[in-house]
Design a protein around this motif. Structure first.
Motif, PDB file in Angstrom:
ATOM      1  N   GLU A 135      68.355 -35.242 -25.400  1.00  0.00           N
ATOM      2  CA  GLU A 135      67.657 -36.302 -25.337  1.00  0.00           C
ATOM      3  C   GLU A 135      67.641 -37.410 -26.533  1.00  0.00           C
ATOM      4  OE1 GLU A 135      63.501 -35.635 -24.090  1.00  0.00           O
ATOM      5  OE2 GLU A 135      63.986 -34.087 -23.013  1.00  0.00           O
ATOM      6  N   GLY A 136      68.437 -36.821 -27.620  1.00  0.00           N
ATOM      7  CA  GLY A 136      68.680 -37.592 -28.558  1.00  0.00           C
ATOM      8  C   GLY A 136      67.732 -37.948 -29.670  1.00  0.00           C
ATOM      9  N   PHE A 137      66.903 -37.094 -30.021  1.00  0.00           N
ATOM     10  CA  PHE A 137      65.966 -37.332 -31.109  1.00  0.00           C
ATOM     11  C   PHE A 137      66.603 -36.870 -32.305  1.00  0.00           C
ATOM     12  CE2 PHE A 137      62.960 -36.998 -27.256  1.00  0.00           C
ATOM     13  CZ  PHE A 137      61.924 -37.970 -27.735  1.00  0.00           C
ATOM     14  N   ASP A 138      66.064 -37.324 -33.449  1.00  0.00           N
ATOM     15  CA  ASP A 138      66.471 -36.846 -34.760  1.00  0.00           C
ATOM     16  C   ASP A 138      65.619 -35.784 -35.173  1.00  0.00           C
ATOM     17  OD1 ASP A 138      68.616 -38.925 -35.038  1.00  0.00           O
ATOM     18  OD2 ASP A 138      66.776 -40.360 -35.596  1.00  0.00           O
ATOM     19  N   LEU A 139      64.387 -35.625 -34.755  1.00  0.00           N
ATOM     20  CA  LEU A 139      63.461 -34.861 -34.856  1.00  0.00           C
ATOM     21  C   LEU A 139      62.374 -34.632 -34.107  1.00  0.00           C
ATOM     22  CD1 LEU A 139      61.487 -34.818 -38.649  1.00  0.00           C
ATOM     23  CD2 LEU A 139      60.299 -34.400 -36.622  1.00  0.00           C
ATOM     24  N   VAL A 140      61.905 -33.517 -33.763  1.00  0.00           N
ATOM     25  CA  VAL A 140      61.055 -32.953 -32.678  1.00  0.00           C
ATOM     26  C   VAL A 140      59.937 -32.186 -33.514  1.00  0.00           C
ATOM     27  CG1 VAL A 140      60.325 -32.053 -30.638  1.00  0.00           C
ATOM     28  CG2 VAL A 140      62.602 -33.230 -30.968  1.00  0.00           C
ATOM     29  N   SER A 141      58.699 -32.628 -33.311  1.00  0.00           N
ATOM     30  CA  SER A 141      57.756 -31.831 -33.996  1.00  0.00           C
ATOM     31  C   SER A 141      57.001 -31.277 -32.935  1.00  0.00           C
ATOM     32  CB  SER A 141      56.738 -32.704 -34.905  1.00  0.00           C
ATOM     33  OG  SER A 141      55.741 -31.971 -35.477  1.00  0.00           O
ATOM     34  N   GLY A 142      56.491 -29.855 -33.214  1.00  0.00           N
ATOM     35  CA  GLY A 142      55.500 -29.261 -32.265  1.00  0.00           C
ATOM     36  C   GLY A 142      54.183 -29.672 -32.378  1.00  0.00           C
ATOM     37  N   TRP A 143      53.414 -29.580 -31.289  1.00  0.00           N
ATOM     38  CA  TRP A 143      52.008 -29.954 -31.255  1.00  0.00           C
ATOM     39  C   TRP A 143      51.405 -28.788 -30.799  1.00  0.00           C
ATOM     40  CZ3 TRP A 143      49.516 -34.158 -27.523  1.00  0.00           C
ATOM     41  CH2 TRP A 143      48.099 -33.939 -27.516  1.00  0.00           C
ATOM     42  N   LYS A 144      50.473 -28.366 -31.500  1.00  0.00           N
ATOM     43  CA  LYS A 144      49.689 -26.913 -30.899  1.00  0.00           C
ATOM     44  C   LYS A 144      48.410 -27.621 -30.275  1.00  0.00           C
ATOM     45  CE  LYS A 144      51.865 -23.954 -34.359  1.00  0.00           C
ATOM     46  NZ  LYS A 144      51.447 -23.301 -35.818  1.00  0.00           N
ATOM     47  N   LYS A 145      48.414 -27.942 -29.239  1.00  0.00           N
ATOM     48  CA  LYS A 145      47.304 -28.719 -28.542  1.00  0.00           C
ATOM     49  C   LYS A 145      46.052 -27.897 -28.418  1.00  0.00           C
ATOM     50  CE  LYS A 145      46.785 -32.171 -24.845  1.00  0.00           C
ATOM     51  NZ  LYS A 145      47.454 -32.903 -23.728  1.00  0.00           N
ATOM     52  N   LYS A 146      46.509 -26.409 -27.935  1.00  0.00           N
ATOM     53  CA  LYS A 146      45.496 -25.617 -27.989  1.00  0.00           C
ATOM     54  C   LYS A 146      45.738 -24.468 -29.106  1.00  0.00           C
ATOM     55  CE  LYS A 146      43.356 -21.959 -24.689  1.00  0.00           C
ATOM     56  NZ  LYS A 146      43.462 -21.368 -23.670  1.00  0.00           N
ATOM     57  N   ARG A 147      44.614 -24.458 -29.992  1.00  0.00           N
ATOM     58  CA  ARG A 147      44.700 -23.719 -31.069  1.00  0.00           C
ATOM     59  C   ARG A 147      43.878 -22.490 -31.188  1.00  0.00           C
ATOM     60  NH1 ARG A 147      47.528 -26.259 -35.405  1.00  0.00           N
ATOM     61  NH2 ARG A 147      46.883 -24.551 -36.687  1.00  0.00           N
ATOM     62  N   TYR A 148      44.474 -21.353 -31.778  1.00  0.00           N
ATOM     63  CA  TYR A 148      43.419 -20.038 -31.927  1.00  0.00           C
ATOM     64  C   TYR A 148      43.103 -20.152 -33.438  1.00  0.00           C
ATOM     65  CZ  TYR A 148      45.199 -19.033 -27.213  1.00  0.00           C
ATOM     66  OH  TYR A 148      45.417 -19.143 -25.965  1.00  0.00           O
ATOM     67  N   ASP A 149      43.045 -21.114 -34.208  1.00  0.00           N
ATOM     68  CA  ASP A 149      42.548 -21.243 -35.753  1.00  0.00           C
ATOM     69  C   ASP A 149      41.059 -21.245 -35.443  1.00  0.00           C
ATOM     70  OD1 ASP A 149      45.054 -20.531 -36.768  1.00  0.00           O
ATOM     71  OD2 ASP A 149      45.840 -22.652 -36.268  1.00  0.00           O
ATOM     72  N   ASN A 150      40.390 -20.840 -36.845  1.00  0.00           N
ATOM     73  CA  ASN A 150      39.107 -21.277 -37.012  1.00  0.00           C
ATOM     74  C   ASN A 150      38.702 -23.024 -36.943  1.00  0.00           C
ATOM     75  OD1 ASN A 150      36.553 -21.973 -39.015  1.00  0.00           O
ATOM     76  ND2 ASN A 150      36.390 -19.864 -38.392  1.00  0.00           N
ATOM     77  N   ALA A 151      38.035 -23.162 -36.151  1.00  0.00           N
ATOM     78  CA  ALA A 151      37.694 -24.721 -35.940  1.00  0.00           C
ATOM     79  C   ALA A 151      37.030 -25.594 -37.189  1.00  0.00           C
ATOM     80  CB  ALA A 151      36.699 -24.963 -34.642  1.00  0.00           C
ATOM     81  N   VAL A 152      36.373 -24.559 -38.035  1.00  0.00           N
ATOM     82  CA  VAL A 152      35.691 -25.383 -39.194  1.00  0.00           C
ATOM     83  C   VAL A 152      36.732 -25.424 -40.008  1.00  0.00           C
ATOM     84  CG1 VAL A 152      33.763 -25.271 -40.751  1.00  0.00           C
ATOM     85  CG2 VAL A 152      33.338 -24.739 -38.296  1.00  0.00           C
ATOM     86  N   THR A 153      37.274 -24.249 -40.606  1.00  0.00           N
ATOM     87  CA  THR A 153      38.008 -24.421 -41.837  1.00  0.00           C
ATOM     88  C   THR A 153      39.666 -24.747 -41.673  1.00  0.00           C
ATOM     89  OG1 THR A 153      38.820 -22.006 -41.201  1.00  0.00           O
ATOM     90  CG2 THR A 153      36.882 -22.160 -42.591  1.00  0.00           C
TER      91      THR A 153
END
Length: 336
Positions: A135-153
């Motif tokens: 697709e010709g991208f120079d850079l592709v960044s991941g997006w962790k749309k659903k996360r399992y980390d602590n919401a507050v911290t």
């Protein structure tokens, strides 16, 4: 743990794509700190994915001063799989330093970074590779749309800083902090990562002229081994590094454009106030200068303006004498 990994390597090794004497399709740069439990599982997972999709690869583990047996595990894995390589720091320097050294050593057409804690899924590797190569991208960044980390911290502060970074950089990414990213080889060879700037590599890439930046929703997994290396200080340091990235990107080769403009405006403000007070002193009898607040405001502005202007001159002298003052990224030459 190691014996099971050996069995996996021996079972799949004959099916691994041939890549002797050729640069691999993918270089996986994986910084780590005290992740001894996850390394065998991670390397075996990557190997299975690469074999299933007929991708040649190399894994570069960068041990950022681990105090557990991480380096010994890397050495054992390297014996079992010759495509696994390693860099060991004498002490902990941080993720940016680890990525910078990994980028220098990478030989693949596409460089993919990921964390070593198994929260980044190797199943995302083929999709990231295709977005760069097809697709010709120079850079592709991941997006962790659903996360399992602590919401507050972690989640809320992360969203806050992502919003600030989007506003200041103009790059519309939802998750600058995601360690799972893919780069065209030319990108990582053109940027220098230091401080806490690993999360701002997209900004560095944009400043270097790589504008085709994409995003891919990726799977985020709960931490299976060890503990998080998260610290609140990363947000303070990260914000300061964002300011540095923006300043260097816009004014790194022309600092006088910033300091000279600020100095001129501040000095002009002080000069206008001074002229007004002098005229008032001439017109109005008994008008005193030294006992009025505008007198000190004008004096302060003129001094600050002069200091900013001189700072610009000094910065220009430093830039003009820097070793890379005329270092520019050239994409192509014709008949030269």
């Amino acid at each position: 743990m190691n014996s099971s990994h050996t069995d996996i390597q021996e079972h799949v090794a004959p099916e691994r794509p041939e890549q002797a004497n050729h640069a691999p399709c993918i270089s996986l740069v994986i910084p780590l700190l005290n992740e001894e439990e996850s390394l065998p599982e991670l390397s075996a997972w990557i190997d299975r994915v690469a074999i299933a999709h007929r991708l040649t690869y190399e894994i570069i583990f960068v041990d950022d001063g681990s105090t557990d047996n991480s380096w010994q595990i890397i050495q054992q894995l390297s014996v079992q799989n010759p495509l696994i390589k390693g860099i060991k720091f004498q002490r902990n320097y941080g993720k940016s330093a680890a990525l910078n050294e990994g980028f220098k050593a990478a030989k693949g057409d596409v460089i993919i970074t990921m964390d070593a804690d198994l929260q980044d899924s190797p199943d995302e590797i083929p999709g990231l590779y295709e977005m760069v190569m097809q697709e010709g991208f120079d850079l592709v960044s991941g997006w962790k749309k659903k996360r399992y980390d602590n919401a507050v911290t972690k989640n809320l502060p992360s969203k806050f800083f992502n919003a600030i970074t989007r506003g200041m950089s103009g790059i519309q990414l939802n998750d600058f902090n995601c360690g799972l990213k893919a780069y065209r080889r030319r990108v990582v060879k053109s940027v220098e990562v230091y401080g806490e700037m690993h999360r701002y590599i997209p900004v560095l890439a944009k400043n270097a002229g790589f504008n085709k930046i994409g995003e891919k929703v990726v799977q985020h997994q709960a931490r299976k081994y060890g503990v998080s290396k998260f610290g609140w200080n990363r947000f303070v340091n990260g914000f300061l590094d964002l300011l540095t990235v923006q300043f260097v990107g816009r004014f790194g080769k022309k600092p006088m454009h910033l300091f000279g403009l600020l100095g001129s405006l501040i000095f002009l403000l002080g000069f206008i106030i001074s002229v007004y007070m002098i005229v008032a002193r001439i017109i109005f009898e008994g008008y005193s200068l030294s006992n009025r607040p505008p007198f000190y405001i004008a004096l302060t502005c003129m001094i600050l303006g002069t200091m900013f202007f001189l700072t610009g001159f000094v910065a220009e002298l430093i830039v003009r004498n820097a070793a890379e003052r005329n270092h520019y990224l050239i994409e192509e030459k014709l008949k030269l």
